[in-house]
Design an enzyme around this catalytic site. Structure first.
Site, short mmCIF file in Angstrom:
data_model
loop_
_atom_site.label_atom_id
_atom_site.label_comp_id
_atom_site.label_asym_id
_atom_site.label_seq_id
_atom_site.Cartn_x
_atom_site.Cartn_y
_atom_site.Cartn_z
N GLU A 92 9.01 6.38 -12.29
CA GLU A 92 9.90 5.78 -13.29
C GLU A 92 10.00 6.66 -14.54
O GLU A 92 9.00 7.25 -14.93
CB GLU A 92 9.38 4.38 -13.67
N THR A 121 8.19 -6.16 -6.72
CA THR A 121 8.17 -6.30 -8.19
C THR A 121 6.78 -5.95 -8.72
O THR A 121 6.44 -6.32 -9.84
CB THR A 121 8.55 -7.74 -8.62
N SER A 122 5.97 -5.25 -7.91
CA SER A 122 4.60 -4.95 -8.37
C SER A 122 4.54 -3.54 -8.97
O SER A 122 4.75 -3.38 -10.17
CB SER A 122 3.60 -5.14 -7.24
N ARG A 123 4.31 -2.56 -8.15
CA ARG A 123 4.32 -1.17 -8.61
C ARG A 123 4.93 -0.31 -7.51
O ARG A 123 4.67 -0.53 -6.31
CB ARG A 123 2.89 -0.68 -8.89
N ARG A 155 -6.66 -10.38 -0.69
CA ARG A 155 -8.04 -9.94 -0.47
C ARG A 155 -8.92 -11.12 -0.06
O ARG A 155 -9.76 -11.03 0.81
CB ARG A 155 -8.60 -9.32 -1.76
N HIS A 159 12.79 -2.07 -13.63
CA HIS A 159 11.47 -2.61 -14.02
C HIS A 159 11.62 -3.67 -15.12
O HIS A 159 11.14 -3.49 -16.25
CB HIS A 159 10.55 -1.47 -14.48
N GLY A 210 -2.10 -13.60 -6.01
CA GLY A 210 -2.63 -13.90 -7.35
C GLY A 210 -1.67 -14.85 -8.04
O GLY A 210 -0.92 -15.58 -7.41
N ARG A 211 -1.70 -14.81 -9.37
CA ARG A 211 -0.85 -15.74 -10.13
C ARG A 211 0.63 -15.60 -9.75
O ARG A 211 1.32 -16.58 -9.53
CB ARG A 211 -0.98 -15.45 -11.62
N GLY A 235 10.97 -7.13 -14.48
CA GLY A 235 10.39 -8.39 -14.01
C GLY A 235 9.90 -9.30 -15.13
O GLY A 235 10.08 -10.51 -15.09
#
Ligand code: DGY
Length: 331
Positions: free
Chosen positions: A275, A244-246, A185, A293, A163-164, A295
């Site tokens: 977290e 760096t996502s989840r 995807r 966290h 994605g972005r 980012g």
């Protein structure tokens, strides 16, 4: 213009302290109930909030689950999340109650990509360990065999989620002479792949061929524990993982086992399953770089996120579709 069932100055409850400029604008524009204490609301406070507001502005530290949404009062029509990830909000329950959900995409892309790149460089080059050496007073000077890490130039980066943010990471990687392969995807148009110098591969190829893997996908039921013991076993023993996502995209126990056994070389993490608790076993591992966290944590980014929240609320007040209405997931 006022829309019949929309208050011109809606009551909004903001669950966390935001930057001063954003809170000031919210105060001017809305009947804003701001949280001036920098702490997460308790469950009881959240329940009271959803029971009596037009708009809730939560963050990732609030669990907006089906039970909470069931307690929403008739006024609650919009959950305008401060943040891009919405895996802490039960979108289905919100839809059932006809409550709109918005997020803040786009404005934290570059900051998060920068932080991802920082981890991509830090882990193979052992920045965390080097820092600790100096601060611990243990550095005994330069030596040919001191603090050796792995070169990143010429290596292969595997990006999961294009994605972005994934695309912004790929753009940066080009500047470091890193080859990018990716899985998403949907495959990107050829022109975009060419511009990013990125090649689409399946996950098996990505996990087995990458020197560094970066997770930039949202956390959804499909990506939950995407990195599990099986995927980790596909990685090479000199490969690194960056997230760096989840936290939930990784099976943390499996990752810790892989790091402890040397099945993979190291990991750079900005996000965790529980977290702000960070598993003590991760803290003990020298081959990890661990960030809290952060980012998207820039003054500029947080101000822009606040502006997106305001834009979404104003669109809703004006009876038009909020620009960042979330249907499912994010990119
Ligand atoms: C985001 O915007 O999703 C960040 O991770 C903070 O929630």
């Amino acid at each position: 213009m006022t829309v019949p069932d929309r208050p011109a100055r809606p009551k909004i409850i903001v669950t966390r302290e935001l930057t001063d400029g954003v809170m000031q604008r919210m105060d001017e524009l809305f009947e804003a109930q701001l949280n001036r204490e920098d702490r997460a609301l308790t469950r009881a406070e959240l329940e009271a909030a959803v029971a009596d507001t037009d708009v809730l502005v939560p963050t990732i530290t609030d669990r907006i689950d089906a039970d909470l949404i069931a307690k929403a009062g008739p006024r609650l029509k919009l959950i305008a999340n401060f943040g891009v990830g919405v895996d802490h909000i039960d979108l289905h329950a919100a839809r059932e109650r006809r409550i709109l959900v918005t997020n803040t995409p786009g404005v934290l892309t570059e900051d998060t990509a920068d932080m991802t790149m920082a981890l991509i460089l830090s882990v193979p080059r052992r920045l965390g360990e080097g820092e600790k050496l100096i601060r611990g007073g243990a550095w005994d000077g330069w030596k040919p065999s001191g603090m050796l890490g792995h070169r990143v130039n010429g290596k292969t980066l595997g990006i999961v989620g294009m994605g972005r943010i994934g695309r912004a990471v790929a753009r940066r990687a080009q500047g470091f002479g890193i080859r990018t392969i990716y899985h998403n995807r949907h495959r990107l148009p050829e022109g975009v792949e060419a511009e990013l110098g990125a090649r689409f591969v399946d996950l098996d190829t990505l996990f087995s061929q990458s020197d560094i893997i970066s997770l930039n996908c949202p956390h959804t039921p499909e990506t939950h524990h995407l990195v599990n013991a099986n995927r980790l076993s596909q990685m090479r023993s000199d490969a690194y993982l960056v997230n760096t996502s989840r936290g939930e995209v990784i099976d943390e126990d499996a990752l810790i086992a892989a790091l402890q056994s040397g099945q993979i070389a190291g990991a750079g993490l900005d996000v965790y399953v529980n977290e702000p608790h960070v598993d003590a076993r991760l803290l003990d591992l020298p081959n990890t770089v661990l960030l809290p966290h952060m980012g998207s944590a820039t003054y500029e980014g947080r101000a822009a996120m606040g502006e997106r929240v305001i834009a979404n609320i104003r669109a809703w007040v004006d009876g038009i579709r909020p620009p960042d209405q979330v249907l499912e997931g994010w990119d």
